[in-house]
Design a protein around this motif. Structure first.
Motif, PDB file in Angstrom:
ATOM      1  N   ARG A 176      58.362   2.793  -5.923  1.00 39.21           N
ATOM      2  CA  ARG A 176      56.986   3.702  -5.840  1.00 39.21           C
ATOM      3  C   ARG A 176      55.722   2.903  -5.708  1.00 39.21           C
ATOM      4  N   GLN A 177      55.564   1.968  -6.558  1.00 39.20           N
ATOM      5  CA  GLN A 177      54.505   1.087  -6.357  1.00 39.20           C
ATOM      6  C   GLN A 177      54.242   0.585  -4.944  1.00 39.20           C
ATOM      7  N   ILE A 178      55.469   0.085  -4.393  1.00 35.25           N
ATOM      8  CA  ILE A 178      55.172  -0.410  -2.886  1.00 35.25           C
ATOM      9  C   ILE A 178      54.821   0.659  -1.974  1.00 35.25           C
ATOM     10  N   GLN A 179      55.438   1.841  -2.112  1.00 33.60           N
ATOM     11  CA  GLN A 179      54.971   2.910  -1.460  1.00 33.60           C
ATOM     12  C   GLN A 179      53.677   3.373  -1.331  1.00 33.60           C
ATOM     13  N   ASP A 180      53.130   3.466  -2.646  1.00 34.17           N
ATOM     14  CA  ASP A 180      51.737   3.579  -2.780  1.00 34.17           C
ATOM     15  C   ASP A 180      50.723   2.753  -2.347  1.00 34.17           C
ATOM     16  N   GLN A 181      50.867   1.554  -2.556  1.00 35.52           N
ATOM     17  CA  GLN A 181      50.185   0.567  -2.114  1.00 35.52           C
ATOM     18  C   GLN A 181      50.195   0.566  -0.359  1.00 35.52           C
ATOM     19  N   ALA A 182      51.246   0.880   0.115  1.00 32.93           N
ATOM     20  CA  ALA A 182      51.334   0.566   1.338  1.00 32.93           C
ATOM     21  C   ALA A 182      50.685   1.729   2.037  1.00 32.93           C
ATOM     22  N   THR A 183      50.811   3.089   1.422  1.00 34.03           N
ATOM     23  CA  THR A 183      50.204   4.210   1.999  1.00 34.03           C
ATOM     24  C   THR A 183      48.690   4.018   2.028  1.00 34.03           C
ATOM     25  N   GLN A 184      48.067   3.445   0.766  1.00 39.01           N
ATOM     26  CA  GLN A 184      46.529   3.378   0.682  1.00 39.01           C
ATOM     27  C   GLN A 184      46.201   2.262   2.066  1.00 39.01           C
ATOM     28  N   ARG A 185      47.090   1.371   2.184  1.00 45.40           N
ATOM     29  CA  ARG A 185      46.654   0.237   3.179  1.00 45.40           C
ATOM     30  C   ARG A 185      46.641   0.888   4.426  1.00 45.40           C
ATOM     31  N   GLN A 186      47.891   1.341   4.602  1.00 43.43           N
ATOM     32  CA  GLN A 186      48.066   2.535   6.077  1.00 43.43           C
ATOM     33  C   GLN A 186      47.029   3.250   6.374  1.00 43.43           C
ATOM     34  N   LYS A 187      46.493   3.820   5.211  1.00 44.13           N
ATOM     35  CA  LYS A 187      45.124   4.659   5.650  1.00 44.13           C
ATOM     36  C   LYS A 187      44.026   4.077   5.881  1.00 44.13           C
ATOM     37  N   TRP A 188      43.798   2.939   5.232  1.00 48.91           N
ATOM     38  CA  TRP A 188      42.483   2.319   5.441  1.00 48.91           C
ATOM     39  C   TRP A 188      42.566   1.572   6.893  1.00 48.91           C
ATOM     40  N   ASN A 189      43.756   0.930   7.124  1.00 56.96           N
ATOM     41  CA  ASN A 189      44.006   0.416   8.496  1.00 56.96           C
ATOM     42  C   ASN A 189      43.943   1.261   9.526  1.00 56.96           C
ATOM     43  N   ALA A 190      44.339   2.554   9.479  1.00 52.17           N
ATOM     44  CA  ALA A 190      44.293   3.462  10.353  1.00 52.17           C
ATOM     45  C   ALA A 190      42.855   3.763  10.726  1.00 52.17           C
ATOM     46  N   LEU A 191      41.852   3.964   9.472  1.00 58.24           N
ATOM     47  CA  LEU A 191      40.669   4.236   9.639  1.00 58.24           C
ATOM     48  C   LEU A 191      39.866   3.095  10.455  1.00 58.24           C
ATOM     49  N   PHE A 192      40.331   1.798  10.187  1.00 55.98           N
ATOM     50  CA  PHE A 192      39.618   0.638  10.713  1.00 55.98           C
ATOM     51  C   PHE A 192      39.899   0.739  12.403  1.00 55.98           C
ATOM     52  N   SER A 237      40.036  12.596  11.383  1.00 54.60           N
ATOM     53  CA  SER A 237      41.226  12.805  10.655  1.00 54.60           C
ATOM     54  C   SER A 237      41.252  11.685   9.540  1.00 54.60           C
ATOM     55  N   ASN A 238      41.216  10.331  10.136  1.00 52.36           N
ATOM     56  CA  ASN A 238      41.552   9.236   9.353  1.00 52.36           C
ATOM     57  C   ASN A 238      40.435   9.265   8.047  1.00 52.36           C
ATOM     58  N   MET A 239      39.077   9.692   8.522  1.00 57.21           N
ATOM     59  CA  MET A 239      38.026   9.553   7.500  1.00 57.21           C
ATOM     60  C   MET A 239      38.340  10.666   6.278  1.00 57.21           C
ATOM     61  N   GLY A 240      38.892  11.741   6.943  1.00 61.19           N
ATOM     62  CA  GLY A 240      39.294  12.884   5.869  1.00 61.19           C
ATOM     63  C   GLY A 240      40.271  12.157   4.583  1.00 61.19           C
ATOM     64  N   ASP A 241      41.289  11.433   5.266  1.00 62.58           N
ATOM     65  CA  ASP A 241      42.163  10.774   4.422  1.00 62.58           C
ATOM     66  C   ASP A 241      41.528   9.606   3.403  1.00 62.58           C
ATOM     67  N   THR A 242      40.506   8.954   3.842  1.00 64.00           N
ATOM     68  CA  THR A 242      39.787   8.066   2.999  1.00 64.00           C
ATOM     69  C   THR A 242      38.520   8.115   2.628  1.00 64.00           C
ATOM     70  N   VAL A 243      37.442   8.139   3.407  1.00 62.24           N
ATOM     71  CA  VAL A 243      36.126   8.076   3.017  1.00 62.24           C
ATOM     72  C   VAL A 243      35.661   9.592   2.275  1.00 62.24           C
TER      73      VAL A 243
END
Length: 640
Positions: free
Chosen positions: A283-299, A373-379
């Motif tokens: 679960r920790q791996i999933q959560d960390q990967a999800t957060q990183r994926q969101k910010w990577n997608a925004l970048f 859309s990516n800004m909605g998930d992060t910023v």
């Protein structure tokens, strides 16, 4: 898009003679006749071969060479004509210029070459065994393709109508329809006739609706499905990193199934506790990967938007050299157009600027959609959370005391840094009959809701039948049949409840206790190490030979009809892959019920009931007796 631009390239001559005198410019030049070309024919043949392959009317081995060669020929023909036209541009005593059609030909040739090169990579990867040698379009992919084609045809048809009604050149009309449907509204062209203005009412609303459908499909396909694919890869990468780190720190014992009381005492935990720690790590791996994926997608999307803005400004700066734009003015024009503001104080007049704007704007709209859309998930989410917290302490205090809210804020911040997102770690009771967890919206598709309602009614009938059959077995004194029918009842009941989780947004994530209960219904036991294995670090993930890749999600091998050993941190974990947790549970419960009913039918045929009794006792307590269905479920829940 490449074929549409190829049509534009053939719609007009490629050169004009610029008239001398005041007001003479390339936009009002005199046409110079040029020969046509057959590049569009080869491109259409390539497109037809690709469509036949997607429709499974033409094999992959035949369709791909035709498609690639056709697009390469189209690109080469257009490039050769572009070079020849440019070479013969300057003649003594005449000022000649290139038309919009010439620049559309350059864009079309570049697109043909790029697509053909990407198709070469696809064919190479398919023959190397990285993925199947076929195109299986999903419904979302087909919808996006048809909507994109419809939008391009609609824009070209509108240009043809306004070319006729307003007397504009066809490519000027295309420029008008482009900035109209994309709601930029530059204003350099506007209908002058009553007919043109009247046609604008239905034309604009129809095009904007189609554009909205295209953007919605892009969001559904590129964002939602793309996020699942990229998220799965990030989870796999994080999983491998964690396992390698644990191996270096000599923590492999925590990953090995516990066999016997002595090993449990040495490790200081039971097999169930070890499995739960595996689950929490996953679960920790999933959560960390999800957060990183969101910010990577925004970048990535933000970088694409920035490149479109800056590079587009360079193109417009060079294209509009006759207007003597500075780079800052071009940057200003690109920015107001990219955000669909469209003041109209700067506009394209050159033959190079208009085709560049059409192509650039068609790329800008989906890019801007993805960025938002990516800004909605992060910023935006971070700002909204911060606003809510500030509101609780200032103008909109909640019912809880300030001290308690402050403690909750600190807890949430800590959980964010740990990647747990404030998730509950335990559950008092298993799901389904033993308790429904609150939370999660059920905003599903209307068709899905209707289908779920019909299936829910059928499941309700199945529950009644199994309960009645269990009651009849009690009257007959047949304990084996009673236990079996109660087992079937529980399976149907859980299937009925899990189906309601499918439409939840965000998708349902089950706790470890819920998973343990579901797995017990499927015939597994989290306390039994025979179902478990040490998670492998490297796994096979290709289609070489006749074997399927070893990245299949879940622990049950449908083809071999047997249980496969797996780990929560392994590649066969139900938490790995693209399938949602509710989808996985529903599928496996359905498979279990189907096998049990087939086994019961076969047992009745053979007039033997031993196999039903043995399988039922894997899930239901042996001392259920005549305590009734609810008590039996509670016993199973306490055991699990």
């Amino acid at each position: 898009m490449a074929s549409a631009f190829s049509v534009c390239a053939l719609s007009e001559n490629w050169r004009v003679i610029v008239p001398h005198g005041p007001g003479g410019n390339e936009a009002h030049g005199i046409d110079v006749k040029d020969p046509g070309c057959i590049s569009l024919l080869f491109a259409l043949m390539a497109n037809l071969a690709l469509l036949l392959n997607m429709a499974r009317r033409l094999s992959f081995a035949i369709a791909q060479p035709i498609t690639i060669v056709g697009w390469f020929i189209s690109s080469v023909l257009l490039i050769a004509l572009v070079i020849a036209t440019t070479y013969g541009l300057t003649l003594p005593g005449q000022d000649r210029a290139l038309t919009q059609a010439f620049y559309y030909a350059i864009i079309a040739s570049g697109l043909y070459f790029l697509i053909a090169a990407l198709m070469c990579v696809t064919v190479y990867g398919a023959y190397k065994g990285h993925y199947p040698q076929e195109f299986k379009l999903t419904m979302s992919q087909r919808t996006l393709m048809l909507q994109t084609i419809s939008f391009m045809v609609y824009m070209l048809a509108g240009a043809a109508v306004y070319h006729r009604v307003e007397g504009w050149r066809f490519l000027d009309s295309l420029y008008f329809t482009n900035f109209t449907l994309l709601t930029v509204g530059i204003g350099s062209l506007a209908p002058k006739t009553h007919t043109g203005r009247a046609l604008l009412f239905p034309f604009a609303i129809g095009g904007i609706v189609i554009l909205g459908l295209v953007i919605g499909s892009i969001r559904s396909l590129v964002l939602e499905r793309g996020k699942k694919k990229i998220g799965s890869r990030m989870v796999e990468k994080k999983r491998v990193q964690l396992l390698k780190k644990m191996h270096k720190k000599d923590q492999q014992k925590k990953l090995t199934p516990i066999n016997g009381k002595k090993q449990a005492d040495d490790l200081g935990m039971t097999e169930r506790e070890r499995r739960k720690s595996e689950f929490e790590l996953m679960r920790q791996i999933q959560d960390q990967a999800t957060q990183r994926q969101k910010w990577n997608a925004l970048f990535v999307s933000g970088s694409a938007w920035l490149v479109l803005w800056l590079v587009g400004a360079v193109v417009f700066w060079k294209a509009e050299h006759q207007q003597e734009w500075s780079y800052f003015q071009a940057l200003y024009f690109a920015y107001t157009s990219l955000l669909t503001i469209g003041y109209g104080d700067f506009t394209n007049f050159s033959n190079a600027g208009k085709p560049a704007f059409v192509f650039w704007s068609l790329l800008a709209v989906p890019t801007l959609t993805i960025v938002i859309s990516n800004m909605g998930d992060t910023v935006v989410k971070s700002i909204r959370d911060l606003t809510d917290y500030l509101g609780e302490f200032t103008v909109l205090p909640g019912e809880s005391p300030t001290k308690q809210r402050a403690k909750q804020l600190v807890t949430n911040v800590k959980s964010k840094f740990r990647g747990k997102e404030g998730r509950e770690e335990t559950m008092d009771e298993p799901p389904g009959m033993l308790g429904e967890k609150e939370g999660g919206s059920t905003q599903g598709i209307k068709g899905h809701t209707a289908m779920t309602g019909a299936t829910d009614r059928l499941a309700g009938e199945g529950e009644k039948e199994e309960l009645n059959a269990a009651g009849d077995a009690v009257k007959r004194g047949d304990e084996v049949s009673k236990v079996a029918h109660e087992y079937h009842y529980q399976l149907i009941r859980e299937i009925r409840i899990v189906m309601k989780h499918l439409a939840e947004n965000p998708p349902r994530k089950y706790t470890y206790e819920e998973w343990a209960w579901f797995l017990k219904l499927m015939g597994e036991d989290e306390d039994n190490q025979s179902f478990h294995r040490k998670p492998p670090i490297e796994v096979r993930n290709d289609y070489k030979g006749d074997r399927e890749p070893d990245m299949q999600q879940g622990g049950m091998d449908d083809k071999m009809d047997e249980q496969r050993q797996w780990s929560w941190l392994g590649n066969r974990s139900p938490l790995m892959g693209d399938m949602g947790e509710a989808d996985w549970v529903l599928e496996r419960l359905s498979i279990t019920l189907e096998k049990e009913l087939k086994r019961q039918h076969k047992s009745r045929k053979d007039r033997g009931k031993g196999c039903i009794e043995n399988d039922a006792k894997k899930v239901l307590p042996s001392d259920s007796g005549s305590s009734g269905t609810l008590e039996t479920q509670k016993g199973a829940g306490d055991t699990g």
